[in-house]
Design a protein around this motif. Structure first.
Motif, short mmCIF file in Angstrom:
data_model
loop_
_atom_site.label_atom_id
_atom_site.label_comp_id
_atom_site.label_asym_id
_atom_site.label_seq_id
_atom_site.Cartn_x
_atom_site.Cartn_y
_atom_site.Cartn_z
N THR A 677 33.01 29.54 49.75
CA THR A 677 34.47 30.63 48.98
C THR A 677 34.54 31.27 50.68
O THR A 677 33.46 31.99 50.49
N TYR A 678 35.98 31.60 50.30
CA TYR A 678 36.28 32.56 51.25
C TYR A 678 37.68 33.16 50.91
O TYR A 678 38.01 32.46 50.01
N MET A 679 38.46 33.98 50.88
CA MET A 679 39.38 34.57 50.76
C MET A 679 40.50 34.37 51.68
O MET A 679 40.59 34.25 53.49
N LYS A 680 41.39 33.88 51.29
CA LYS A 680 42.52 33.15 51.97
C LYS A 680 43.91 34.21 52.11
O LYS A 680 44.26 34.76 50.47
N SER A 681 44.28 34.47 52.82
CA SER A 681 45.83 34.92 52.72
C SER A 681 47.39 34.85 52.52
O SER A 681 47.42 33.61 52.56
N THR A 682 47.94 35.42 51.53
CA THR A 682 48.68 34.72 50.58
C THR A 682 49.69 35.32 51.39
O THR A 682 51.78 34.23 51.21
N GLY A 683 49.96 35.59 53.20
CA GLY A 683 51.06 35.44 53.70
C GLY A 683 51.51 36.93 53.72
O GLY A 683 51.74 37.56 54.93
N TYR A 684 50.77 37.78 53.31
CA TYR A 684 51.29 39.46 53.34
C TYR A 684 50.19 40.00 53.47
O TYR A 684 49.18 39.02 52.47
N ARG A 685 49.70 41.89 54.28
CA ARG A 685 48.73 42.50 53.82
C ARG A 685 49.86 43.92 53.50
O ARG A 685 50.81 43.79 54.18
N LYS A 686 49.23 44.51 53.13
CA LYS A 686 49.32 46.38 52.87
C LYS A 686 50.20 47.24 54.47
O LYS A 686 49.36 46.96 55.63
N ILE A 687 50.41 47.09 54.63
CA ILE A 687 50.76 47.73 55.90
C ILE A 687 50.43 49.07 56.13
O ILE A 687 49.65 49.99 55.51
N PRO A 688 49.45 48.87 57.74
CA PRO A 688 48.15 49.91 57.55
C PRO A 688 48.65 51.05 57.80
O PRO A 688 49.31 51.63 58.43
N GLY A 689 47.80 52.13 56.85
CA GLY A 689 48.22 53.82 56.84
C GLY A 689 48.87 53.66 55.55
O GLY A 689 48.59 55.03 55.34
N ASP A 690 49.41 52.76 55.12
CA ASP A 690 50.27 52.86 53.86
C ASP A 690 48.72 53.31 52.60
O ASP A 690 47.70 52.56 52.45
N ILE A 691 49.49 54.09 51.49
CA ILE A 691 48.22 53.99 50.32
C ILE A 691 48.54 54.46 49.26
O ILE A 691 48.13 54.80 48.29
N CYS A 692 49.60 53.91 49.02
CA CYS A 692 50.10 53.35 47.72
C CYS A 692 48.95 52.10 46.49
O CYS A 692 48.41 51.99 46.70
N GLU A 693 49.28 52.29 45.44
CA GLU A 693 48.06 51.88 44.38
C GLU A 693 49.21 51.51 43.59
O GLU A 693 49.40 51.62 43.08
N LYS A 694 48.04 50.73 42.37
CA LYS A 694 48.49 49.86 41.75
C LYS A 694 49.47 49.22 42.50
O LYS A 694 49.86 48.30 43.56
N GLY A 695 50.34 49.31 41.04
CA GLY A 695 51.56 48.54 41.22
C GLY A 695 51.53 47.02 41.40
O GLY A 695 51.02 46.19 40.96
N VAL A 696 51.87 46.71 42.59
CA VAL A 696 51.94 45.19 42.92
C VAL A 696 51.02 44.33 43.90
O VAL A 696 50.71 43.60 44.66
N GLU A 697 49.91 45.19 43.82
CA GLU A 697 48.69 45.33 44.98
C GLU A 697 48.01 44.24 44.34
O GLU A 697 47.60 42.35 44.71
N ASP A 698 47.62 42.81 43.14
CA ASP A 698 47.18 41.92 42.51
C ASP A 698 47.80 40.86 43.22
O ASP A 698 47.78 39.54 43.30
N THR A 699 49.22 40.83 43.12
CA THR A 699 49.86 40.23 43.68
C THR A 699 50.12 39.50 45.12
O THR A 699 49.90 38.20 45.36
N PHE A 700 49.48 40.88 46.16
CA PHE A 700 50.25 40.70 47.61
C PHE A 700 48.22 40.30 47.84
O PHE A 700 48.26 39.92 49.52
N LYS A 701 47.34 40.62 47.06
CA LYS A 701 45.99 40.32 47.94
C LYS A 701 45.55 38.80 48.11
O LYS A 701 46.21 38.03 47.45
N LYS A 702 44.02 38.80 49.05
CA LYS A 702 44.07 37.24 49.34
C LYS A 702 43.80 37.02 47.79
O LYS A 702 42.57 37.26 46.95
N GLN A 703 43.57 35.09 47.92
CA GLN A 703 43.09 34.67 46.84
C GLN A 703 41.78 34.05 47.29
O GLN A 703 41.40 33.78 48.54
N SER A 704 40.82 33.95 46.25
CA SER A 704 39.73 32.96 46.62
C SER A 704 40.33 31.58 46.61
O SER A 704 40.34 30.74 45.90
N PHE A 705 39.07 30.93 47.32
CA PHE A 705 39.75 29.66 47.86
C PHE A 705 38.03 29.37 48.14
O PHE A 705 37.27 29.52 48.19
#
Length: 806
Positions: A677-705
Motif C-alpha cells: 500500500t502507499y499514500m497518493k496525493s489528491t493533487g493538493y498539499r498544505k503550503i509549507p510553513g502554514d500552521i493551520c489545524e483541523k478544518g478541511v485537513e482530512d479533505t486534502f490529505k493523501k489517500q491510501s492506495f
C-alpha cells in the motif's frame, strides 16, 4: 554578545517575542483593559486598543486621549568633513549601545585596493580621528572585508599576508604576519562562535588552512581546494561547532581541462576528512544555508540541483521546467522551505518554492526579473517581485510589472494603487489595467529597493510609479499595513531610513536629485512631513544611516558637499529626540492584525497574528528599551491553506482546480515488489510553513492506495471525506499559486554557475541584502561571516570598479 549578533541578518525578529499557541484566537476586541493586560503581561497598567482590519487607520485618529504637545527641532550633533577623496566609504558600528563607529574609505581599480583610510569615532559620529598610523606606519591598503566581534575588530591587508586586529573596539591595534606567505588575507572566512578562528586559502598551492589564533599558527586541512568559494564553516546550529565543509578536485581531471569536485567535512581536532555523502558523487559546487546543503551538478551542459536537509542524504531536487536549467539562485531559506530562482537556457528566470526538505518544487513566478525579489521583514509571508510581461515567450519582454504575495507565494497579485496622490488629486488607476509598480535592483534606482524592518512591522517604503508598467521618475510610496494598501508620501526619489521602532522616518534627497541643505522627517508614519536644515552648504547624500536595529533616534548623513573642491566625504549627525512630543505611554499603543484583503481574513499561513504597534498619529518616543509583543494563534484549515502538489498544476494557468500535469512523470510505487500500500496525493498539499489545524485537513490529505498483484495497477482504498465534500469536487475548491512559509531571515544567497578558464562550473556565495536604507547604500551585509556595516559610494557609473555587492 556572540559574533553572529553582529550581522545585520541576525537581527531579524530580534524585537519580536512570539508566543505561539494552539488555542482559539482570543477576542481582543471585547476584552477589558485588565483582560488585555493579562494577555500581554506588560510591566505597567497599559490599556490596549484593538482595531479591525482596514478600519484601523480610519479609527486611529479618534481614539487619542492626549492633546498634542509641542515638539522641538532635531539637533545637529556633528558635521565632520573627512578630507578624503576615496570613492568608497564603508561604515562599521561596534557592539550594542556602543558609541564607537569606524569608517573605512578606499579606492579600487580592477578590484585591487589602491589606497584606504580608517577613521574612528567614539561619540556616535559627532567627530572622527584618522587612525592609519595606529595600524601601520606605511601606506595603508586594507581589504573591505572585516571581522567584528563584541569588542574585537580584524582587518586584512589587501596586498600582503597580514592582518591588523584590535580587542578594544579599535582603540589600540596589533598586526600579525602569516607564517605562510602564500595565504591571501582576503580569502579569510571567520567562525561565528570563535572570534580567533578563520579559514584561509592558498591559491598558489590550492591548500585550505585553518587558524585558531588570528593567524599565528595554521593547520593544513586539505590540498586540491581550488577556490575560496569551495569551503565554508558548518552552521553550529545544525553541525558540530568548528566543522568545515570543502570541495576537493582530482588533479588528473584538472589537467584534462574539465573537472568536478567531491564534498568533504572535517571536525575538531581535524585529523580525518570524511566524505559528506558517498552516494552524491562528483559535482560542480555547493553552498550551505541553515539546515540545507545545496549542490549543483552539470551533465552535458544541463544543470541539476541536489539537496541535503538536516544532515540527511542528498536527493535530486524535482523542479518542473520545460527548458533545461543553467543555474540556481537560492533566495530565501528557513527551516520549512526554500525559494529557488532557476535560470534556464534562454537566460530567463523562474521562481520556485519547495516543501520542507527542499526536494519537491513548484513554479511560483514565471519570467522573474532577476534579482528583483524582496522578502518583507516584520510580517510573515509577504514578498514583492518584478516580472516581465511578454506577448510572445520567445521574444523580448514588452513590459515590467510588480507583484505581491501575502502568503509567501500562495497567491500573487498586482500592487494596489493609492486612491489619491500626495496633493489630494484622485488617482485614476484600476487593476488589472493599471497598478502600482516598485523599483528594486535592476533600474537606475537600484540603491533604493524596497525598505522594511523587523523593528517596524507593517511598514514598507519603496519608490514606484503608477500605470500599466514600471517606468522611470518614481515617487516615494508607503504602506502601513504590510503591503495591502499604499499611499504616495513624497514626490521624487529619496534616501530613507527608519528609527525608534518605526516611529521616525528620515528622508534625504538622493543623488538623482539636486544636492540640498534640507532633509525631511516624520513621526507619524508619513501622514505629514517636517523640513529640517542640516547643513549650511548643499550636500549630496549617499547614505541615511542609523545604528543597526533602528531603535535609536540618532541618524547620520554621509555624502559630499557640492560646493567643496575636491569633493570629499562628509558626515552630519542629527539627533531627533527633541522632535518627539513626549515619551510614549500605555494608551499610545494598539493591537494590529495583518490581514489578507483578497480573502478578508486575519488568517495568513494558518496563523492569526496580533502585533503591538504605536498609534501612527501619536508622535511619541518609544525608546531603546522597548520590546514588542506578538501573539500567534492557529486557525482552522481552509482551502486557502493548500496549493497544487508536485506533479499537479492549476487548470487555468495560476487559477482553477489542481489537475495532473502530464508533462512530468511521477514514479509508480507499485513497480517495487515490496510495496503493498502507499499514500497518493489528491493533487493538493498544505503550503509549507502554514500552521493551520483541523478544518478541511482530512479533505486534502493523501489517500491510501493498494497495489493489485494481478494487474499491477493501484486500487483505491476508502478515504474519509469531509462533510459536504467529495473527491470529484476537490478541484473546484480554490484558486491560488504556489508554496509559502514563515520568514525568519532576509538574506539572499546566490548559487551561480560560472565558467573558469578550465571550464569548471562553480557556485559563488553572494549577498544582495536590503538595498534601500538611503540613496547611496549599496548593501547591508547579511551573511553570517560578515561585519555590521554599510557600504557607500560617490556614484554608480564606473564599470571598472568592483561589482556593487559585498
Amino acid at each position: 554578545m556572540s559574533l553572529g549578533s553582529w550581522c545585520l541578518s541576525c537581527m531579524l525578529l530580534a524585537c519580536l517575542s512570539l508566543a505561539i499557541g494552539r488555542s482559539p484566537s482570543p477576542d481582543l476586541s471585547s476584552g477589558s483593559p485588565s483582560q488585555l493586560k493579562s494577555l500581554w503581561d506588560r510591566e505597567d497598567n497599559k490599556k490596549f486598543v484593538h482595531l479591525e482590519k482596514s478600519e484601523v487607520f480610519k479609527q486611529i485618529y479618534s481614539i487619542r486621549s492626549k492633546r498634542k504637545a509641542q515638539s522641538g527641532l532635531p539637533v545637529i550633533h556633528g558635521d565632520y568633513p573627512f578630507d578624503d577623496i576615496n570613492r568608497y566609504a564603508k561604515i562599521y558600528y561596534s557592539g550594542d549601545n556602543s558609541p564607537v563607529i569606524m569608517v573605512l574609505t578606499y579606492s579600487l581599480n580592477n578590484n585591487i585596493v589602491l589606497s584606504s583610510n580608517l577613521y574612528r569615532s567614539v561619540n556616535y559620529g559627532q567627530s572622527f580621528d584618522l587612525i592609519n598610523t595606529r595600524l601601520d606606519s606605511h601606506e595603508l591598503k586594507l581589504s573591505k572585508d572585516v571581522h567584528v566581534g563584541n569588542t574585537n575588530v580584524v582587518f586584512a591587508d589587501a596586498t600582503s599576508p597580514k592582518i591588523f586586529y584590535s580587542t578594544d573596539e579599535g582603540s589600540t591595534w596589533q598586526s600579525q604576519t602569516f607564517s605562510i606567505s602564500t595565504i591571501d588575507g582576503r580569502s579569510l572566512i571567520w567562525n561565528t562562535r570563535h572570534d580567533q578562528w578563520a579559514l584561509a586559502h592558498d591559491s598558489t598551492n590550492s591548500i585550505l588552512y585553518l587558524t585558531k589564533d588570528l593567524g599565528k599558527n595554521w593547520i593544513s586541512l586539505s590540498q586540491n581546494v581550488d577556490l575560496p568559494s569551495d569551503y565554508q564553516w558548518g552552521n553550529p546550529d545544525y553541525y558540530e561547532s568548528g566543522s568545515v565543509f570543502y570541495n576537493t578536485y582530482d588533479p588528473a581531471d584538472k589537467q584534462q581541462g574539465n573537472y568536478t569536485v567531491g564534498l568533504y567535512v572535517q571536525t575538531p581536532p581535524y585529523n580525518n576528512p570524511t566524505e559528506v555523502d558517498p552516494n552524491l558523487g562528483r559535482h560542480d559546487a555547493f553552498v550551505m544555508v541553515g539546515p540545507y546543503i545545496f549542490v549543483q551538478k552539470t551533465v552535458n551542459d544541463v544543470a541539476s540541483l541536489y539537496t541535503s536537509y538536516n544532515k540527511g542524504t542528498f536527493k535530486k531536487a524535482m523542479i518542473p521546467a520545460e527548458i533545461p536549467h543553467q543555474a540556481y539562485y537560492v533566495t530565501h531559506i528557513d527551516e520549512l522551505q526554500a525559494l529557488v530562482i532557476v535560470e534556464d537556457k534562454r537566460r530567463q528566470y523562474n521562481l520556485y518554492l519547495s516543501g520542507k526538505e527542499g526536494v519537491y518544487f513548484s513554479l511560483s513566478v514565471p519570467d522573474l526579473i532577476f534579482p528583483d525579489l524582496e522578502v518583507i521583514q516584520g510580517v510573515n509571508g509577504t514578498l514583492i517581485a518584478n516580472q516581465y510581461v511578454r506577448a510572445d515567450p520567445s521574444q523580448l519582454a514588452d513590459t515590467k510589472r510588480t507583484l505581491i504575495t501575502l502568503d509567501n507565494g500562495g497567491n500573487w497579485e498586482l500592487v494596489t494603487p493609492p486612491d489619491r496622490y500626495q496633493n489630494s488629486t484622485t488617482v485614476n488607476c484600476n487593476p488589472p489595467e493599471c497598478s502600482l509598480h516598485l523599483h528594486m535592483s535592476t533600474t537606475e534606482y537600484s540603491r533604493l529597493g524596497v525598505f522594511s524592518l523587523d523593528s517596524a512591522p507593517g511598514l514598507i517604503i519603496a519608490h514606484g510609479t503608477i500605470g500599466n508598467q514600471l517606468s522611470d521618475d518614481p515617487d516615494l510610496y508607503l504602506s502601513r499595513d504590510g503591503g495591502v494598501t499604499w499611499e504616495q508620501t513624497l514626490v521624487g526619489s529619496w534616501g530613507v531610513n527608519v528609527a525608534d521602532h518605526g516611529g521616525l522616518i528620515v528622508a534625504a534627497r538622493d543623488y538623482h536629485q539636486q544636492s540640498s541643505t534640507d532633509i525631511m522627517y516624520t513621526c507619524n508614519e508619513g501622514q505629514s512631513w517636517q523640513d529640517f536644515t542640516f547643513s549650511s552648504q548643499p550636500m549630496t547624500v549617499f547614505g541615511v544611516i542609523t545604528e543597526p536595529g533602528e531603535y535609536t533616534t540618532t541618524v547620520s548623513l554621509y555624502g559630499v558637499k557640492t560646493s567643496v573642491s575636491p569633493r570629499v566625504w562628509d558626515v552630519v549627525t542629527v539627533n531627533f529626540t527633541a522632535s518627539f512630543e513626549r515619551t510614549c505611554i500605555a494608551t499610545d499603543f494598539y493591537i494590529w492584525q495583518p490581514w489578507d484583503d483578497r480573502t478578508d481574513t486575519d488568517c495568513i499561513l494558518g496563523a492569526d497574528v496580533s502585533i503591538e504597534r504605536r498609534l501612527p498619529n501619536t508622535c511619541c518616543l518609544i525608546g531603546t528599551g522597548y520590546v514588542r509583543t506578538v501573539l500567534v494563534t492557529t486557525c482552522a484549515c481552509t482551502e486557502e491553506d493548500y496549493d497544487c502538489d508536485y506533479g499537479f498544476k492549476h487548470s487555468d494557468g495560476f487559477v482553477g482546480p489542481c489537475i495532473r500535469d502530464h508533462d512530468f512523470t511521477l514514479d509508480d510505487p507499485c513497480l517495487n515488489d515490496n510495496v503493498v500500500t502507499y499514500m497518493k496525493s489528491t493533487g493538493y498539499r498544505k503550503i509549507p510553513g502554514d500552521i493551520c489545524e483541523k478544518g478541511v485537513e482530512d479533505t486534502f490529505k493523501k489517500q491510501s492506495f493498494s497495489c493489485c498483484a494481478s494487474t499491477g495497477q493501484p486500487t483505491a482504498l476508502p478515504v474519509p471525506q469531509a462533510a459536504g465534500q467529495s473527491t470529484a469536487a476537490l478541484g473546484a475548491l480554490f484558486a491560488l499559486t504556489l508554496f509559502g512559509a514563515l520568514i525568519l531571515i532576509a538574506v539572499i544567497v546566490v548559487l551561480v554557475m560560472k565558467h573558469s578558464s578550465l571550464r569548471r562550473r562553480y557556485l559563488q556565495l553572494m549577498t544582495a541584502g536590503e538595498t534601500m536604507g538611503g540613496g547611496g547604500i549599496i548593501s547591508f551585509v547579511p551573511s553570517t561571516e560578515s561585519d555590521n556595516s554599510t557600504l557607500l559610494q560617490h556614484d554608480n557609473d564606473d564599470e571598472d570598479d568592483e561589482p556593487l555587492k559585498l
